[in-house]
Structure formats: structure tokens, C-alpha cells
Enzyme design. Sequence first.
Site, mmCIF file in Angstrom:
data_model
loop_
_atom_site.group_PDB
_atom_site.id
_atom_site.type_symbol
_atom_site.label_atom_id
_atom_site.label_comp_id
_atom_site.label_asym_id
_atom_site.label_seq_id
_atom_site.Cartn_x
_atom_site.Cartn_y
_atom_site.Cartn_z
ATOM 1 N N CYS A 58 3.337 -4.564 6.643
ATOM 2 C CA CYS A 58 3.040 -4.487 5.217
ATOM 3 C C CYS A 58 4.255 -3.957 4.461
ATOM 4 O O CYS A 58 5.221 -3.488 5.053
ATOM 5 C CB CYS A 58 1.843 -3.559 4.974
ATOM 6 S SG CYS A 58 0.294 -4.125 5.725
ATOM 7 N N HIS A 112 0.841 -1.214 0.000
ATOM 8 C CA HIS A 112 0.000 0.000 0.000
ATOM 9 C C HIS A 112 0.863 1.246 0.000
ATOM 10 O O HIS A 112 2.101 1.186 0.042
ATOM 11 C CB HIS A 112 -0.956 -0.004 1.200
ATOM 12 C CG HIS A 112 -0.297 -0.012 2.548
ATOM 13 N ND1 HIS A 112 0.489 1.010 3.025
ATOM 14 C CD2 HIS A 112 -0.304 -0.954 3.540
ATOM 15 C CE1 HIS A 112 0.919 0.731 4.241
ATOM 16 N NE2 HIS A 112 0.463 -0.473 4.577
#
Length: 241
Positions: free
Chosen positions: A84, A76
Site C-alpha cells: 500500500c 492509509h
Amino acid sequence: RDDGRFYLFKTYPICSYSGGLGPKVEQGDRQAPEGFYLVSLNQMNPRSKYHLSFDVGFPNTYDKAYGRPGQNIMVHGDCTSAGCYAMTDAVVEEIFILVREALQAGQPAFQIQAYPFRMTAANMTAHKDDKWYDFWKNLKEGYDYFEISHLPPNVAVCEKRYLINASFVNNARPDPAGKCPTYQRLPVSRAPAMQEASTKPASKNNSAALAKPLGSVLGLSFGPSKPAYSAFTLGPATPGR
């Protein structure tokens, strides 16, 4: 390309990730996954609070064989991470557009190969005493297959290991935690040598198009981007490798 093989298109820096080298093993450990994952259209999230995102598919079959819990592990934007792979907004826009165009055009999924470092012989030797060395040797089988063939490896899981480029006798279905059924290794088709790049200069019109963000070239927009961040990569990179 038209030969069905994959060649380097572009290199994007990871702006931020948390944790250290090694796979994600439990919820909340802030580790980014390592291994082989698949992303399909339903894993794309254009309305992410982190600008844009797609779910990498953790836990995969291998992770589940070890009982590793977790969810919502993404690539992202926003350059902030708790497990992430976080990119700058501009970088994630380019990646998201390319992925979406491929998936909407009919490609059923694309493969993510997440490695701790470039899996050269020198780097493997440098990490031979790490507790994850055996796991990384297993990952290197897929790394080497792609480097030779430029094709995504066919990945199965049995005996709690990745099995790369194998065909099971009588189309047997492997048990991720059980003994591998009888199989044979498929032949590896080496990719042809890369042709020399053309030295013909681009026209002014082409140069101008190449200088624009990919979204504007395709007439796509994802709203205002956030302030720019300093992009950097992490990990035991070896100079010149």
C-alpha cells in the site's frame, strides 16, 4: 479551479511503501500499483485499522486484462506498508478529509495516477533498459496529457494497453484484451499559464487558520494520532527534477 482544471494544491510525502519500481502483478508481491485508478465514495474506510484508508481500485481493467490478482490495496496511515501507499496519520487525515468532502459534495470519483517517478525525458532515458520501460512509455502518455491540459486523462484499455484521450467510433466498447475498435484522438486543450501568486500578506486571523491542521479548521476529528514518524520518499528521484 473554476476553469475545471486541476492545479497543484499541496505535496504530501509517502511515509512508506514496499517493493520496487514496476507495477503490481500478483497477490503477495508487496508491490504498490502503477497505473490509472478511480476511487469513489464506497471505497472510503474511516474505520480502518490503519487510522484511515481508501482503496485505490486495484485491480483495474488493465490489471484484469493481464489476470493480475489482488485486493485491498490502500492509501492509509500508520506508516507501514505491504503493498500500500502508507502515510503518516496527520497526512492521511488531510487527504481523507479533502477526498471525502469532494465525494460527498457530488463528485462521483477521483482519479489516481500512480507513476514510478517523474516521467521527464531525462528520467525515461535513465530507465530505457528496464524491463518495464514499454509499460512506462504507455503511462507517460497519460502523464504528458495531464501536464499539458491539467485535466485527468480519459482512460480506456484495449490490446492490453492504456488508450489515452480517445473517442471510439459509434460509441464502441473496447475489449481490454482484444483489438481496439476504430477511434480518433480527441484534441488536447492546453492549460492557460499560471497567474503570479498574490504578494498581499495574510491577516493574522488567516495566518492562524492556515497554520492549523485541516481537520481542526473544518471542525473534524479522527481521534488521537499515533506517534510521529520520519517521513521520506523512495524512488530514483533526480535532483532538480
